[in-house]
Design a protein around this motif. Structure first.
Motif, PDB file in Angstrom:
ATOM      1  N   ALA A 498      52.714  59.660  30.380  1.00 51.62           N
ATOM      2  CA  ALA A 498      51.477  58.990  29.966  1.00 51.62           C
ATOM      3  C   ALA A 498      51.541  59.163  28.429  1.00 51.62           C
ATOM      4  N   GLU A 499      51.975  60.203  27.706  1.00 48.23           N
ATOM      5  CA  GLU A 499      51.745  60.432  26.418  1.00 48.23           C
ATOM      6  C   GLU A 499      52.977  59.465  25.483  1.00 48.23           C
ATOM      7  N   TRP A 500      54.094  59.229  26.461  1.00 45.41           N
ATOM      8  CA  TRP A 500      55.128  58.407  25.914  1.00 45.41           C
ATOM      9  C   TRP A 500      54.481  56.785  25.714  1.00 45.41           C
ATOM     10  N   PHE A 527      64.674  60.460  20.408  1.00 41.58           N
ATOM     11  CA  PHE A 527      65.047  61.448  20.864  1.00 41.58           C
ATOM     12  C   PHE A 527      63.783  61.821  21.992  1.00 41.58           C
ATOM     13  N   TYR A 528      62.402  61.504  21.527  1.00 43.07           N
ATOM     14  CA  TYR A 528      61.302  61.753  22.450  1.00 43.07           C
ATOM     15  C   TYR A 528      61.568  61.156  23.807  1.00 43.07           C
ATOM     16  N   SER A 529      62.278  59.773  23.653  1.00 40.79           N
ATOM     17  CA  SER A 529      62.499  59.061  24.866  1.00 40.79           C
ATOM     18  C   SER A 529      63.271  59.721  25.636  1.00 40.79           C
ATOM     19  N   GLY A 530      64.595  60.124  24.828  1.00 45.41           N
ATOM     20  CA  GLY A 530      65.569  60.898  25.733  1.00 45.41           C
ATOM     21  C   GLY A 530      65.048  62.268  26.412  1.00 45.41           C
ATOM     22  N   TYR A 531      64.352  63.126  25.911  1.00 50.98           N
ATOM     23  CA  TYR A 531      63.883  64.139  26.470  1.00 50.98           C
ATOM     24  C   TYR A 531      63.070  64.051  27.463  1.00 50.98           C
ATOM     25  N   TYR A 565      65.011  73.699  31.430  1.00 53.94           N
ATOM     26  CA  TYR A 565      64.743  72.496  30.827  1.00 53.94           C
ATOM     27  C   TYR A 565      63.358  72.077  30.569  1.00 53.94           C
ATOM     28  N   PHE A 566      62.588  72.177  31.479  1.00 52.30           N
ATOM     29  CA  PHE A 566      61.191  71.921  31.457  1.00 52.30           C
ATOM     30  C   PHE A 566      60.540  73.094  30.512  1.00 52.30           C
ATOM     31  N   ALA A 567      60.928  74.196  30.416  1.00 53.41           N
ATOM     32  CA  ALA A 567      60.289  75.374  29.494  1.00 53.41           C
ATOM     33  C   ALA A 567      60.643  75.371  28.090  1.00 53.41           C
ATOM     34  N   ARG A 568      62.042  75.076  27.897  1.00 57.60           N
ATOM     35  CA  ARG A 568      62.636  75.257  26.657  1.00 57.60           C
ATOM     36  C   ARG A 568      63.379  73.936  25.842  1.00 57.60           C
ATOM     37  N   ILE A 569      63.376  73.219  26.655  1.00 61.84           N
ATOM     38  CA  ILE A 569      63.986  71.807  25.955  1.00 61.84           C
ATOM     39  C   ILE A 569      62.975  70.736  25.976  1.00 61.84           C
ATOM     40  N   LEU A 570      62.269  70.419  27.070  1.00 66.65           N
ATOM     41  CA  LEU A 570      61.429  69.434  26.957  1.00 66.65           C
ATOM     42  C   LEU A 570      60.444  69.638  25.869  1.00 66.65           C
ATOM     43  N   PRO A 571      59.926  70.804  25.599  1.00 67.66           N
ATOM     44  CA  PRO A 571      58.880  71.045  24.451  1.00 67.66           C
ATOM     45  C   PRO A 571      59.545  70.389  22.998  1.00 67.66           C
ATOM     46  N   ARG A 572      60.624  70.144  22.825  1.00 67.39           N
ATOM     47  CA  ARG A 572      60.941  69.637  21.591  1.00 67.39           C
ATOM     48  C   ARG A 572      60.488  68.116  21.549  1.00 67.39           C
ATOM     49  N   THR A 573      59.886  67.565  22.656  1.00 65.66           N
ATOM     50  CA  THR A 573      59.140  66.223  22.170  1.00 65.66           C
ATOM     51  C   THR A 573      57.824  66.581  21.474  1.00 65.66           C
ATOM     52  N   LEU A 574      57.387  67.986  21.321  1.00 67.16           N
ATOM     53  CA  LEU A 574      55.947  68.065  20.478  1.00 67.16           C
ATOM     54  C   LEU A 574      56.375  67.755  19.260  1.00 67.16           C
ATOM     55  N   HIS A 576      58.783  66.044  17.944  1.00 71.21           N
ATOM     56  CA  HIS A 576      59.108  64.511  17.557  1.00 71.21           C
ATOM     57  C   HIS A 576      57.811  63.840  17.918  1.00 71.21           C
ATOM     58  N   ALA A 577      56.996  64.059  18.658  1.00 70.22           N
ATOM     59  CA  ALA A 577      55.456  63.221  18.578  1.00 70.22           C
ATOM     60  C   ALA A 577      54.537  63.637  17.290  1.00 70.22           C
ATOM     61  N   ALA A 578      54.659  64.811  16.770  1.00 69.01           N
ATOM     62  CA  ALA A 578      54.116  65.143  15.313  1.00 69.01           C
ATOM     63  C   ALA A 578      54.613  64.463  14.481  1.00 69.01           C
ATOM     64  N   ALA A 579      56.048  64.209  14.401  1.00 71.44           N
ATOM     65  CA  ALA A 579      56.566  63.443  13.311  1.00 71.44           C
ATOM     66  C   ALA A 579      56.220  61.978  13.400  1.00 71.44           C
TER      67      ALA A 579
END
Length: 597
Positions: A498-500, A527-531, A565-574, A576-579
């Motif tokens: 939904a955020e995407w 990168f947001y999309s990839g994650y 992945y969900f706990a430590r890699i997916l949060p990279r989207t935060l 990217h979203a802020a940028a």
């Protein structure tokens, strides 16, 4: 010493059969011979060839490289490369997924994905020699005249000849509208090609009798810019319309580049001096044919990132289990040893799990893209074919860019696991890190992929591909909405989906009044999309594992890797979203002069 390699057959089979369900898919698409027995035999033999023939040559290629005899213009590949290529051709690998009409074996395109991953993992530089032949085949198959297909496709498919893409020039880089190579018409209907092309992979070598160059050039009446580009097939040795091979064409390798990595891969400056070529497709429509080649090559380069990552991970994991250093923070885990192996330490596990989660998720993304190409080419329903084509077009820049950027990250993590031993030549890890660096550059840099995704594949299509992918996510979530064991993955996946969609809408709205917003958001959007895409595949992996016949240890490994992945890699989207949310002003407001002297 070269890093060791063993093909990840167990995970490849899980991805193909349990997650993607390729067996019924292939039967539905009209591949009656693509049975489990045949597919397993292909995987086993590809693994054997990669492990025993190609992998031992990896360090040889790096240490010796390919050499150019400037007096003759001939290139000599490292010891063993030519013999390995002959075995590759003899095994029928060059035509594995090509049409039987041109001498291929006619297996689904999907099955070329694991083959290419294994080849790239075992010897990336060697793999570059046959890599671009597939793009040349696709361009001629879709855009060439019947006689061109008859004359050029069979030797390319059989591997007797290889192909290249001669696109860029010293002054134009990605902006092909600036190219200067000329094509003058000859009396016999052919063209005289004159100009210089750079960065031509496998432009000259000693593996085959002929090399088929697909060259972008401009006709005398070409309109300016990219709209004036045409494509020409220009072989090393002249080829008549009846297939007769003649004298050496007026083209030559002027030099080969000295590179950071992939030293055995021949990166050529190619000089064309009135070389005989034939127009492929319509005049001034060369970009269409070029993108047919380029999209094929981009997915192939994404697999290079996965292959290098896999080999690096395997060696880092082995080393982490063997290397003894200090004790676990919670007390000795191996009290009978003088110290614990470093795999007990949290930060080493962070690096290993990062690699594992990105590799296994990327593998599914790559195989899914391959299956979409099969659907786009062979489904009976035209609407289904169109959906698959739209979706794979959307996923291509994500696959190419993310899988290669993660390839750099993964090979550096692996090197880091070795500590100082990773930096020296002995273990072969520094070669993998050097080789990985090129993958984010050729066939379109990461920035170009980001612009392609944000501009051509999203803004210009009203986000058609994104909508199709989000529909898949929604369908998966609906299918498993009552499965409590998947709730920990499905809930955050739906939130990110939904955020995407909301982020995409916001960027496109801002771009309506400020075109710079597309470029400003593009890399973070990529990168947001990839994650998020990998989050979907990890959720599907857990679902497929728990429904499979695999043992409890395999199922638990998939679930625990998904949790990581969900706990430590997916949060990279935060980040990217802020940028993305920050907009274009933070990039574009500063005057050029303020960057410094």
């Amino acid at each position: 010493m070269s890093a060791s390699y063993k093909a990840p057959l167990s995970d490849l089979r899980f991805a193909l059969y349990d997650v993607l369900g390729v067996e019924p898919l292939f039967q539905r698409l009209g591949y009656p011979d693509a049975t489990r027995d045949i597919l397993d035999a292909v995987l086993d033999e590809a693994a054997r060839f990669s492990e025993t023939v190609l992998a031992p040559l990896n360090s040889v290629g790096d240490e010796i490289g390919s050499t150019l005899d400037k007096a003759t213009g001939e290139v000599t590949t490292p010891p063993g490369f030519k013999t390995a290529y002959a075995q590759f051709v003899e095994g029928g690998w060059t035509g594995l997924t090509a049409s039987p009409d041109f001498g291929g074996q006619g297996l689904p395109h999907t099955m070329g994905v694991p083959l290419n991953e294994m080849v790239n993992a075992s010897n990336l530089a060697w793999g570059n020699f046959p890599l671009l032949s597939h793009g040349a085949v696709e361009a001629l198959k879709h855009h060439g005249e019947a006689w061109q297909q008859e004359v050029f496709l069979k030797p390319l498919v059989e591997g007797r000849w290889t192909g290249t893409m001669c696109l860029t020039e010293p002054h134009c880089g990605t902006d092909l509208g600036l190219l200067k190579t000329k094509a003058e018409p000859n009396a016999d209907g052919s063209y005289a090609i004159t100009g210089t092309k750079i960065f031509i992979t496998a432009g000259e070598h000693d593996l085959t009798d002929n090399i088929v160059h697909l060259v972008l050039a401009k006709l005398p009446d070409a309109p300016p810019g990219a709209k004036g580009i045409s494509l020409f097939v220009t072989p090393k040795f002249k080829v008549a319309r009846d297939g007769t091979v003649g004298e050496r064409n007026a083209l030559a390798c002027g030099s080969i580049e000295h590179k950071m990595g992939i030293k055995a891969s021949v990166t050529c400056v190619m000089n064309f001096d009135g070389a005989q070529g034939y127009l492929v497709g319509q005049p001034h429509k060369g970009l269409q044919a070029m993108f047919t080649m380029m999209n094929t090559a981009r997915l192939g380069v994404g697999l290079q990132g996965i292959g290098l990552s896999e080999r690096a991970y395997q060696n880092a994991l082995r080393y982490a289990r063997e290397r003894l250093q200090t004790r676990s923070l919670s007390g000795p885990k191996f009290p009978d040893k003088p110290a614990d192996p470093i795999i007990v330490h949290p930060d080493v596990r962070r690096m290993l799990l990062t690699m594992k989660s990105l590799i296994e998720g990327s593998r599914l993304l790559a195989l899914h893209a391959g299956s979409l190409i099969d659907v786009a080419n062979h489904a009976e329903d035209p609407a289904e074919r169109e959906r698959a084509d739209t979706l794979v077009s959307f996923l291509t820049p994500i696959s190419k860019a993310c899988q290669t950027e993660w390839g750099i990250e993964n090979t550096y993590h692996a090197l880091q696991c070795f500590g100082g031993h990773g930096y020296i030549h002995e273990h072969g890890m520094e070669q993998l890190a050097r080789d990985a660096r090129i993958t984010t550059l050729y066939e379109g840099t990461t920035g170009i992929q980001a612009l392609d995704l944000m501009g051509r594949k999203t803004a210009s299509t009203q986000a058609a591909g994104l909508k199709l992918f989000l529909a898949e996510v929604h369908a998966f979530a609906q299918q498993h909405q009552d499965d409590a064991t998947l709730r920990e993955f499905i809930d955050p996946l739906q939130q990110k989906a939904a955020e995407w969609a909301a982020l995409t809408k916001k960027v496109l709205e801002r771009a309506a009044t400020n075109p710079e917003e597309i470029g400003a958001a593009s890399t973070d959007y990529l990168f947001y999309s990839g994650y998020v895409v990998l989050a979907y595949w990890w959720a599907r992996s857990v679902a497929a594992a728990q429904a499979s016949a695999h043992g409890d240890a395999f199922k638990q490994a998939k679930r625990e890797t998904a949790r990581f992945y969900f706990a430590r890699i997916l949060p990279r989207t935060l980040a990217h979203a802020a940028a993305i949310e920050s907009g274009a002003d933070t990039l574009m407001a500063m005057d050029d002069a303020h960057f410094g002297d």
